[in-house]
Design an enzyme around this catalytic site. Structure first.
Site, PDB file in Angstrom:
ATOM      1  N   PHE A  32       0.511  -1.265  -0.128  1.00  0.00           N
ATOM      2  CA  PHE A  32       0.635   0.312   0.218  1.00  0.00           C
ATOM      3  C   PHE A  32       0.517   1.121  -0.583  1.00  0.00           C
ATOM      4  CE2 PHE A  32       0.590   0.032   4.431  1.00  0.00           C
ATOM      5  CZ  PHE A  32       1.276   1.315   4.964  1.00  0.00           C
ATOM      6  N   LYS A  77      -1.321  -7.475  -9.058  1.00  0.00           N
ATOM      7  CA  LYS A  77      -2.755  -7.172  -8.101  1.00  0.00           C
ATOM      8  C   LYS A  77      -2.317  -6.677  -7.058  1.00  0.00           C
ATOM      9  CE  LYS A  77      -3.249  -8.738  -4.211  1.00  0.00           C
ATOM     10  NZ  LYS A  77      -3.534  -7.556  -2.770  1.00  0.00           N
ATOM     11  N   GLU A  82      -4.852  -3.289  -1.613  1.00  0.00           N
ATOM     12  CA  GLU A  82      -5.897  -3.717  -1.907  1.00  0.00           C
ATOM     13  C   GLU A  82      -6.235  -2.297  -0.905  1.00  0.00           C
ATOM     14  OE1 GLU A  82      -4.582  -5.856  -0.669  1.00  0.00           O
ATOM     15  OE2 GLU A  82      -5.314  -7.739   1.497  1.00  0.00           O
ATOM     16  N   SER A 108       5.349  -7.242   3.334  1.00  0.00           N
ATOM     17  CA  SER A 108       5.887  -7.259   4.534  1.00  0.00           C
ATOM     18  C   SER A 108       6.802  -8.312   4.238  1.00  0.00           C
ATOM     19  CB  SER A 108       4.753  -7.728   5.473  1.00  0.00           C
ATOM     20  OG  SER A 108       4.282  -8.449   5.313  1.00  0.00           O
ATOM     21  N   CYS A 152       9.391   2.346   3.016  1.00  0.00           N
ATOM     22  CA  CYS A 152      10.148   0.464   3.780  1.00  0.00           C
ATOM     23  C   CYS A 152      12.221   1.511   3.529  1.00  0.00           C
ATOM     24  CB  CYS A 152      10.394  -0.066   2.560  1.00  0.00           C
ATOM     25  SG  CYS A 152      10.838   0.259   0.837  1.00  0.00           S
ATOM     26  N   GLU A 199       9.124  -3.778  13.128  1.00  0.00           N
ATOM     27  CA  GLU A 199       9.110  -2.978  11.668  1.00  0.00           C
ATOM     28  C   GLU A 199       7.892  -2.188  12.533  1.00  0.00           C
ATOM     29  OE1 GLU A 199       8.199  -3.866   7.807  1.00  0.00           O
ATOM     30  OE2 GLU A 199       8.766  -2.040   7.053  1.00  0.00           O
TER      31      GLU A 199
HETATM   32  P1  NAD Z   1       1.764  -6.315   2.852  1.00  0.00           P
HETATM   33  O1  NAD Z   1       2.626  -7.986   3.386  1.00  0.00           O
HETATM   34  O2  NAD Z   1       0.905  -6.697   4.185  1.00  0.00           O
HETATM   35  O3  NAD Z   1       0.535  -6.850   1.378  1.00  0.00           O
HETATM   36  C1  NAD Z   1       1.425  -6.970   0.349  1.00  0.00           C
HETATM   37  C2  NAD Z   1       0.445  -7.561  -0.751  1.00  0.00           C
HETATM   38  O4  NAD Z   1       0.554  -8.549  -0.069  1.00  0.00           O
HETATM   39  C3  NAD Z   1      -0.408  -6.461  -1.190  1.00  0.00           C
HETATM   40  O5  NAD Z   1      -0.880  -6.766  -1.590  1.00  0.00           O
HETATM   41  C4  NAD Z   1      -1.424  -7.778  -0.085  1.00  0.00           C
HETATM   42  O6  NAD Z   1      -3.146  -8.551  -0.281  1.00  0.00           O
HETATM   43  C5  NAD Z   1      -0.974  -9.299  -0.006  1.00  0.00           C
HETATM   44  N1  NAD Z   1      -1.128 -10.125   1.491  1.00  0.00           N
HETATM   45  C6  NAD Z   1      -1.331  -9.362   2.666  1.00  0.00           C
HETATM   46  N2  NAD Z   1      -1.767 -10.239   3.104  1.00  0.00           N
HETATM   47  C7  NAD Z   1      -1.563 -11.461   2.925  1.00  0.00           C
HETATM   48  C8  NAD Z   1      -1.499 -12.949   3.806  1.00  0.00           C
HETATM   49  N3  NAD Z   1      -1.598 -13.037   4.642  1.00  0.00           N
HETATM   50  N4  NAD Z   1      -1.675 -13.453   2.200  1.00  0.00           N
HETATM   51  C9  NAD Z   1      -1.068 -13.168   1.134  1.00  0.00           C
HETATM   52  N5  NAD Z   1      -0.840 -12.329   1.045  1.00  0.00           N
HETATM   53  C10 NAD Z   1      -1.305 -10.985   1.397  1.00  0.00           C
HETATM   54  O7  NAD Z   1       2.605  -5.163   2.811  1.00  0.00           O
HETATM   55  P2  NAD Z   1       1.232  -3.421   2.903  1.00  0.00           P
HETATM   56  O8  NAD Z   1       1.399  -3.451   4.844  1.00  0.00           O
HETATM   57  O9  NAD Z   1       1.090  -3.956   1.870  1.00  0.00           O
HETATM   58  O10 NAD Z   1       3.051  -2.917   2.583  1.00  0.00           O
HETATM   59  C11 NAD Z   1       4.347  -2.410   4.490  1.00  0.00           C
HETATM   60  C12 NAD Z   1       5.205  -3.465   3.861  1.00  0.00           C
HETATM   61  O11 NAD Z   1       5.626  -3.984   2.867  1.00  0.00           O
HETATM   62  C13 NAD Z   1       6.725  -3.052   5.370  1.00  0.00           C
HETATM   63  O12 NAD Z   1       6.955  -4.602   5.794  1.00  0.00           O
HETATM   64  C14 NAD Z   1       7.087  -2.491   3.885  1.00  0.00           C
HETATM   65  O13 NAD Z   1       8.854  -2.644   5.113  1.00  0.00           O
HETATM   66  C15 NAD Z   1       7.055  -3.473   2.968  1.00  0.00           C
HETATM   67  N6  NAD Z   1       7.501  -2.772   1.695  1.00  0.00           N
HETATM   68  C16 NAD Z   1       9.345  -3.214   1.422  1.00  0.00           C
HETATM   69  C17 NAD Z   1       9.467  -2.517   0.159  1.00  0.00           C
HETATM   70  C18 NAD Z   1      10.757  -3.118  -0.413  1.00  0.00           C
HETATM   71  O14 NAD Z   1      11.578  -2.764  -1.599  1.00  0.00           O
HETATM   72  N7  NAD Z   1      11.895  -3.846   0.958  1.00  0.00           N
HETATM   73  C19 NAD Z   1       9.294  -1.453  -0.364  1.00  0.00           C
HETATM   74  C20 NAD Z   1       7.903  -1.372  -0.252  1.00  0.00           C
HETATM   75  C21 NAD Z   1       7.002  -1.598   1.335  1.00  0.00           C
END
Ligand code: NAD
Length: 505
Positions: free
Chosen positions: A158, A182, A185, A235, A290, A390
């Site tokens: 997000f 994808k 959401e 994440s 991130c 985090e």
């Molecule tokens: P998230 O992991 O909750 O969601 C990422 C994606 O996974 C979304 O599209 C979501 O719909 C899906 N998802 C969520 N829960 C899921 C599950 N249980 N099973 C399968 N798919 C699932 O991450 P977020 O909260 O949207 O974003 C923040 C995180 O992203 C932070 O940890 C941040 O550090 C990381 N991030 C990393 C980078 C990088 O380049 N390393 C860049 C941006 C964000």
């Protein structure tokens, strides 16, 4: 306008399948909510298995012709797309701020960093070159083809709803693949507008598809037999799951994951610039980057700078991202705000010193927004929740160290390896840091060292799975299969003598 209620109907977010924006037939929807006002902006579907299958099938069909489309034709679409993104920058940023919360200038930055990847995709002809070795045996040449894989998929978080989708689909499509995206959401609207612009730029039907959803949709992508590669950003917990599940299903996977980035401040650093940089990197975008800097290791005399850092943090303006002069916008959701507030409580309970408490700030006109103001803890130690987890909010932990070596060792002991920075005027110290630190992105007097697309984004240890990063040179290898051709052509003379009918290398 809804005729019976007299109210404006809430728009629905469409799927993109085979070049058509279609309404999902699902019964499961969630709301896209403005985090500063709680206004419901749209309803997003959790796509059905049949819809996911249809999106993948359309990408698979489109691949047959797209993979043979000339390089120049592919590249010119991205030349057009970069122009369209520039022309629509203000609208894209406004959409992004409404659904994600970050300030308008920050939202423009989010779009701009993605735009740079689109520009890079437009030069794919220079990037996707193979290699050739002439005369590896008598009359034999060996050369490589970097061929597209097929249907690739992208799963995005997000926090950068413009930049991160643009890390993925332009490079995948420019290299000859077709794509199923994808989006998050929580904030899919700006992503969908970018996808509309991509179609307007000339991406043919089926080459780019979009499905929405959460866990079930992601699992369906991981399992789908016709998807060859997955790019994930999000994440560590979800990324590790995606990596394991999709790898088991035989896919190529790259996962860029969570972070706990540390900066080192040496006492010889330029004080004013360092404090400004830390305040911006710790609290900007409400800490939801991130590459944010949620931990600062103060070495020696720099530990005396805490009061000035607190004073600087107090000057930051907390407000809706649409308000001019805002430094810190709201967190993405009420749940995120409650989580950050509870982590602050745990920090106090664990014995860290609360230097600045940003909980429940007053934001006139936006009383229902998900705001947490800049929060600073000192005397933070491993084992405390605020250090180990985090937080992804505007919470800065200060740690003390006696020497550069101790600070480097401390950072390398943290499981995460996404980004880091050092603030110093000593070239020797900076050089030692760059050599010994085990982190993907390293900044030297640069607080958020996200690489431009001439390079690839990186990460080490718990922040990354898969050896090739997004965009830049590495992603060309990620999105292509290297085929090695060894060729020998007979001319009339060799055919006549009948020599060398077998090749030994
Ligand atoms: P998230 O992991 O909750 O969601 C990422 C994606 O996974 C979304 O599209 C979501 O719909 C899906 N998802 C969520 N829960 C899921 C599950 N249980 N099973 C399968 N798919 C699932 O991450 P977020 O909260 O949207 O974003 C923040 C995180 O992203 C932070 O940890 C941040 O550090 C990381 N991030 C990393 C980078 C990088 O380049 N390393 C860049 C941006 C964000």
């Amino acid at each position: 306008m809804n005729a019976t209620t007299g109210q404006n109907a809430i728009p629905t977010v469409k799927l993109l399948i085979g070049g058509e924006f279609v309404e999902s037939q699902t019964t499961e929807w969630r709301e896209v909510i403005n985090p500063a006002t709680q206004q419901v902006l749209a309803r997003v579907p959790l796509a059905t298995q049949a819809e996911i299958d249809a999106a993948v099938a359309s990408a698979k069909t489109a691949f047959k012709t797209w993979k043979k489309t000339p390089i120049g034709t592919r590249a010119r679409i991205f030349l057009k797309l970069q122009q369209l993104i520039r022309e629509n920058m203000a609208e894209l940023a406004a959409l992004l701020t409404a659904e994600q919360g970050k300030t308008l200038p920050d939202a423009e930055g989010d779009v701009f960093r993605g735009l740079e990847v689109v520009e890079h995709a437009a030069s794919v002809g220079n990037l996707q070159l193979g290699e050739l070795a002439n005369n590896v045996a008598n009359g034999v040449d060996t050369y490589t083809l970097l061929q597209p894989l097929g249907v690739c998929a992208g799963i995005t978080p997000f926090n950068f709803p413009a930049m991160i989708p643009l890390w993925m689909f332009p490079m995948a499509i420019a290299t000859g693949n077709t794509f199923v995206l994808k989006p998050s959401e929580q904030d899919p609207l700006v992503t969908m507008r970018l996808v509309e612009l991509a179609l307007e730029a000339g991406i043919p039907p089926g080459v780019l598809n979009v499905v929405h959803g959460g866990e079930a949709t992601v699992n369906a992508i991981c399992d789908h037999a016709d998807i060859k590669a997955i790019s994930f950003v999000g994440s560590t917990k979800v990324g590790t799951h995606v990596y394991n599940r999709a790898s088991l299903a035989g896919k190529r996977v790259q996962c860029m994951m969570g972070a706990k980035n540390h900066a080192i401040v040496l006492p010889d650093a330029h004080k004013e610039q360092t404090l400004n940089a830390i305040a911006g990197a710790a609290f900007g975008a409400a800490g939801q980057r991130c590459m944010a800097l949620p931990v600062v290791v103060l070495v020696g005399e720099a530990q005396r700078w805490i009061p000035e850092l607190v004073a600087k943090a107090k000057t930051l303006k907390i407000n809706a991202g649409t308000e001019p002069g805002t430094d810190v916008g709201p967190l993405i959701s009420c749940a995120a705000r409650e989580r950050v507030e509870s982590l602050i409580e745990r920090g106090i309970a664990d014995g860290a010193t609360l230097e600045l408490d940003g909980r429940q700030p007053t934001v006139p006109g936006y009383e229902s927004g998900n705001f947490v103001g800049p929060t600073i803890f000192s005397n933070v130690k491993p084992g405390m929740s605020i250090y180990d987890i985090e937080i992804f909010g505007p919470v800065l932990s200060l740690v003390n160290a006696d020497s550069l070596d101790e600070a480097i060792e401390f950072i390398n002991a943290n499981p995460n390896g996404n980004g880091t920075a050092i603030f110093t005027q000593s070239g020797a110290a900076a050089h030692r840091f760059q050599e010994d630190i085990d982190i993907g992105q390293v900044g030297i007097n640069v607080p958020i060292p996200v690489p431009v697309p001439l390079f690839s984004f990186s990460g080490s240890r718990a922040s990354k799975l898969g050896d090739l990063g997004p965009y830049g040179k590495q992603v060309i290898l990620f999105y292509t299969q290297t085929k090695t051709v060894t060729a020998r052509w007979f001319d009339d003379q060799t055919a006549a003598t009948g020599l060398n009918t077998t090749i030994s290398l």
